[in-house]
Scaffold this active site. Structure first.
Site, PDB file in Angstrom:
ATOM      1  N   SER A 147     113.860  32.183  27.125  1.00  0.00           N
ATOM      2  CA  SER A 147     113.605  30.776  27.413  1.00  0.00           C
ATOM      3  C   SER A 147     112.365  30.300  26.682  1.00  0.00           C
ATOM      4  O   SER A 147     111.473  31.104  26.355  1.00  0.00           O
ATOM      5  CB  SER A 147     113.406  30.573  28.921  1.00  0.00           C
ATOM      6  OG  SER A 147     112.970  29.263  29.205  1.00  0.00           O
ATOM      7  N   TYR A 160     110.066  32.271  37.040  1.00  0.00           N
ATOM      8  CA  TYR A 160     111.090  32.311  35.987  1.00  0.00           C
ATOM      9  C   TYR A 160     110.451  32.679  34.652  1.00  0.00           C
ATOM     10  O   TYR A 160     110.970  33.526  33.905  1.00  0.00           O
ATOM     11  CB  TYR A 160     111.778  30.951  35.904  1.00  0.00           C
ATOM     12  CG  TYR A 160     112.835  30.833  34.831  1.00  0.00           C
ATOM     13  CD1 TYR A 160     114.069  31.470  34.969  1.00  0.00           C
ATOM     14  CD2 TYR A 160     112.618  30.063  33.691  1.00  0.00           C
ATOM     15  CE1 TYR A 160     115.048  31.344  33.997  1.00  0.00           C
ATOM     16  CE2 TYR A 160     113.589  29.936  32.711  1.00  0.00           C
ATOM     17  CZ  TYR A 160     114.798  30.580  32.868  1.00  0.00           C
ATOM     18  OH  TYR A 160     115.773  30.451  31.898  1.00  0.00           O
TER      19      TYR A 160
END
Length: 254
Positions: A147, A160
């Site tokens: 990400s 995350y």
């Protein structure tokens, strides 16, 4: 892109979103694709049906990730699926895409939420790779989906970000470890892609416009934007590339 005829691919979390896009693209390039789902078998069946309807080959496998024995369950289903298809045992392409994102700043994340995030996003790929390597043929491909949050600070999704940062390090280390077998290991780092995972963040036209403006192209990413890069990394065209992190964010945060 390279021809994937005769190759077998496993894409975790491929019933929807980015994973679905990758599964469809790899199948279009000729691979037999194992479409993995955690709990939505209806969406997985739809993905597989779409692949077969376009002339590709696919089968579905269900296994919850982030729980004890997840990798064993995943590959038991994978092996059974191959046998049911009459395909040769083995694996050529492994895409670790399945992930969860629980929002929260450092003072909001509970230990349970932190553990769950790392269990699905970090521990599961680690052991899925471990078990996958027992089946992977030399010259195989491992593609980890990371990400943009590993290089840009997003305090509201700190757990995350931590989980995906570990995936980047896993990629780098494995690339060195597996080079002798001709296996490449690379990471794709998407930015904002229009999927179910971030639907709440773009619930209004104003919110979607703000997210779109982060990219120099002034739009959100599409699953196909990520899938096309995955197809390159799965192909022989990428044979001299390993241990790399590919920023696939549409020039976000430049």
């Amino acid at each position: 892109m390279g021809d994937l005829n005769g190759k077998t691919a496993l894409v975790t979390g491929s019933s929807r979103g980015i994973g679905r896009g990758i599964a469809q693209r790899l199948a279009r390039d000729g691979a037999l694709v194992a479409v993995h789902y955690g709990n939505n078998d209806t969406a997985a069946k739809e993905t597989a049906e779409n692949i077969r309807g376009a002339g590709g080959r696919a089968f579905i496998i269900g296994a919850e990730l982030g729980v004890p024995g997840d990798a064993e369950s995943l590959f038991a289903a994978f092996d059974d699926g191959l046998a049911a298809c009459g395909a040769e045992p083995g694996l050529d392409i492994l895409v670790n895409n399945a992930a969860i994102s629980l929002p929260g700043h450092i003072d909001e994340v509970t230990p349970e939420e932190f553990d769950r995030t790392l269990a699905v996003n970090t521990k599961a790929p680690f052991f899925v790779i471990q078990h996958g390597l027992r089946r992977m043929r030399d010259g195989g491909r491992i593609i980890n989906i990371s990400s943009a949050v590993t290089t840009t600070a997003f305090p509201s999704t700190i757990a995350y970000g931590v989980s995906k940062g570990a995936v980047d390090t896993l990629t780098l280390t494995l690339a060195k470890d597996l080079g002798a077998r001709g296996i490449t290991v690379n990471t794709i780092a998407p930015g904002f892609v229009a999927t179910d995972m971030n639907a709440a963040m773009r619930a209004t036209p104003e919110a979607e416009a703000a997210l779109s403006a982060i990219s120099v192209f002034n739009r959100l990413g599409r699953p196909s934007d990520i899938a096309d890069v995955a197809a390159f990394l799965a192909s022989d065209d990428s044979r001299w590339i390993t241990g790399q992190r590919f920023d696939v964010t549409g020039g976000s945060m430049l």
